[in-house]
Design a protein around this motif. Sequence first.
Motif, PDB file in Angstrom:
ATOM      1  N   HIS A 180       0.843  -1.192   0.000  1.00  0.00           N
ATOM      2  CA  HIS A 180       0.000   0.000   0.000  1.00  0.00           C
ATOM      3  C   HIS A 180       0.880   1.244   0.000  1.00  0.00           C
ATOM      4  CE1 HIS A 180      -2.667  -3.137   1.497  1.00  0.00           C
ATOM      5  NE2 HIS A 180      -3.709  -2.336   1.353  1.00  0.00           N
ATOM      6  N   GLY A 204     -12.928   2.616  -2.263  1.00  0.00           N
ATOM      7  CA  GLY A 204     -12.478   1.338  -2.802  1.00  0.00           C
ATOM      8  C   GLY A 204     -10.983   1.137  -2.655  1.00  0.00           C
ATOM      9  N   ASP A 205     -10.594   0.045  -2.023  1.00  0.00           N
ATOM     10  CA  ASP A 205      -9.193  -0.333  -1.833  1.00  0.00           C
ATOM     11  C   ASP A 205      -8.413   0.646  -0.955  1.00  0.00           C
ATOM     12  OD1 ASP A 205      -9.333  -2.684  -3.424  1.00  0.00           O
ATOM     13  OD2 ASP A 205      -9.206  -1.450  -5.224  1.00  0.00           O
ATOM     14  N   VAL A 224      -3.919   3.552   0.497  1.00  0.00           N
ATOM     15  CA  VAL A 224      -4.530   2.956  -0.686  1.00  0.00           C
ATOM     16  C   VAL A 224      -3.658   1.811  -1.180  1.00  0.00           C
ATOM     17  CG1 VAL A 224      -3.386   4.655  -2.195  1.00  0.00           C
ATOM     18  CG2 VAL A 224      -5.404   3.436  -3.013  1.00  0.00           C
ATOM     19  N   HIS A 225      -4.310   0.736  -1.654  1.00  0.00           N
ATOM     20  CA  HIS A 225      -3.569  -0.388  -2.208  1.00  0.00           C
ATOM     21  C   HIS A 225      -2.860   0.043  -3.489  1.00  0.00           C
ATOM     22  CE1 HIS A 225      -2.789  -4.355  -4.023  1.00  0.00           C
ATOM     23  NE2 HIS A 225      -2.791  -4.788  -2.771  1.00  0.00           N
ATOM     24  N   SER A 227      -2.461  -1.289  -6.280  1.00  0.00           N
ATOM     25  CA  SER A 227      -3.170  -1.547  -7.542  1.00  0.00           C
ATOM     26  C   SER A 227      -4.067  -0.383  -7.933  1.00  0.00           C
ATOM     27  CB  SER A 227      -3.996  -2.829  -7.420  1.00  0.00           C
ATOM     28  OG  SER A 227      -4.976  -2.706  -6.396  1.00  0.00           O
ATOM     29  N   ARG A 228      -4.560   0.358  -6.952  1.00  0.00           N
ATOM     30  CA  ARG A 228      -5.452   1.487  -7.229  1.00  0.00           C
ATOM     31  C   ARG A 228      -4.693   2.657  -7.865  1.00  0.00           C
ATOM     32  NH1 ARG A 228     -10.445   3.598  -4.954  1.00  0.00           N
ATOM     33  NH2 ARG A 228     -11.015   5.213  -6.465  1.00  0.00           N
ATOM     34  N   ASN A 232      -2.107   6.095 -12.484  1.00  0.00           N
ATOM     35  CA  ASN A 232      -2.496   7.354 -11.854  1.00  0.00           C
ATOM     36  C   ASN A 232      -1.718   8.525 -12.451  1.00  0.00           C
ATOM     37  OD1 ASN A 232      -3.768   8.992  -9.711  1.00  0.00           O
ATOM     38  ND2 ASN A 232      -1.679   9.172  -8.944  1.00  0.00           N
ATOM     39  N   PHE A 239      -5.030  11.935  -7.727  1.00  0.00           N
ATOM     40  CA  PHE A 239      -5.726  10.811  -7.119  1.00  0.00           C
ATOM     41  C   PHE A 239      -6.872  11.294  -6.239  1.00  0.00           C
ATOM     42  CE2 PHE A 239      -6.204   7.824  -3.541  1.00  0.00           C
ATOM     43  CZ  PHE A 239      -6.611   6.703  -4.245  1.00  0.00           C
ATOM     44  N   SER A 354     -12.248  -0.789   3.465  1.00  0.00           N
ATOM     45  CA  SER A 354     -11.830  -0.542   2.086  1.00  0.00           C
ATOM     46  C   SER A 354     -12.805  -1.118   1.067  1.00  0.00           C
ATOM     47  CB  SER A 354     -10.422  -1.111   1.849  1.00  0.00           C
ATOM     48  OG  SER A 354     -10.409  -2.503   2.064  1.00  0.00           O
ATOM     49  N   ARG A 355     -13.984  -1.530   1.536  1.00  0.00           N
ATOM     50  CA  ARG A 355     -15.060  -2.012   0.654  1.00  0.00           C
ATOM     51  C   ARG A 355     -16.335  -1.249   0.976  1.00  0.00           C
ATOM     52  NH1 ARG A 355     -11.452  -5.852   1.604  1.00  0.00           N
ATOM     53  NH2 ARG A 355     -10.987  -7.447   0.034  1.00  0.00           N
TER      54      ARG A 355
END
Length: 397
Positions: A180, A204-205, A224-225, A227-228, A232, A239, A354-355
């Motif tokens: 993260h 999200g994430d 933030v993870h 992958s997000r 970017n 972001f 995070s969901r």
Amino acid sequence: MEVEDGLFDVAVIGAGPAGSTLSALLAARSFRVALLDRDVFPRDKLCGEFLSYDALPLLEALGVRSTLEEAGATRISTCRVVGSRRTYSFPLPAEARGISRMALDAMLAGRAIGLGAVSFEGTTVESIESDSERSVIRGKRRDGSPVNISARVVAGAWGRWGRIDRQLGRAFVEDHQHRHFGFKRHYLATDRDDRSTIDLYAFGDGYLGVSAIENNRINICGLVHASRLEGNKGGWSGFVSRLIEDSQPLAALFQNHQPAQEEFLSSEPVIFAAKSAVERGIVMVGDASGLVDPLAGNGMAMGIQSAFSAATSLTGYLRGRFDRRSMEAEYERAFFDLFASRIRWSRRIARLLSRPRLLDRGLPLARSEGIGKFLVARTRASSAMVARLLQAWESAV
């Protein structure tokens, strides 16, 4: 292994809450302590800047509780979880504090130096060489001059990620699945802010924590993870702009606050993977020893608590009451008992926060304050645990 800058009982690498607390405790017992940090104080750090209530008795024992209050630390008594459509509030079991790392770290480092620790601020550690008797730390000051320090014990307090982690071959540095990144910025508080409440915003994430600190400012800090962040553009400002587009609560949050800092501060990778409390003879404290999820708001408190535990074990070793191997085993057991369960619970809560959709479905079920209190208790040291920490330290003379 020649030495130029001094012989010490303990060399502590990193002057954050864990490292400075450890240095202060050991210096108070008349041990020779070197405290190294790559930065020069005061300096900022990525952090939620929420100081949990279970750290306050330890700061009292350290002699800095009154200094904390005089610095204008805010009193935080309520937590509010903000989903995309619903919110949930509950009171904390006791008042926490909001304090910037710029203020807290300088305060704790100053306490350590005042008690006799020797400061090597502005020193970047480049290597650690060890044999059965001692370790030699080699580094450089900002002006390029060398630093060479010998110590019976080295304590690692450099935080979530450091160059020494790679040199030690710690497994977590190669973990990309749990990687993260964090970001934070201070904003000017408004009349609409409830300074006694810490807010947690889901997206999200990732998630954001919002809490008041000194000097009429609030800290907005996110995680933030990785992958997000793929693809970017526009850095952290870009972001955050996309977060605002996707979330009405976050849009309202950012539109109502003016930045008090020019740029976002970001972090090295934050990796939620297992770490060891002792690595190749280096006693780890704070985030270097194990990372609680930032949403738990217990990172600084855990750093301070780990320092008390490590100081107790190190005192026994340095006084000759037991050997090196016994000291390391004692600290590892104490660390596991103090933190293993808390770290697991923090990860469970983070997966929910995070969901946002799952959180929104779950919030209507949280009809009482008991759920929040239950989760807070699972990520904190109980009053009995804190009392045992203090008693163990006071007995380790």
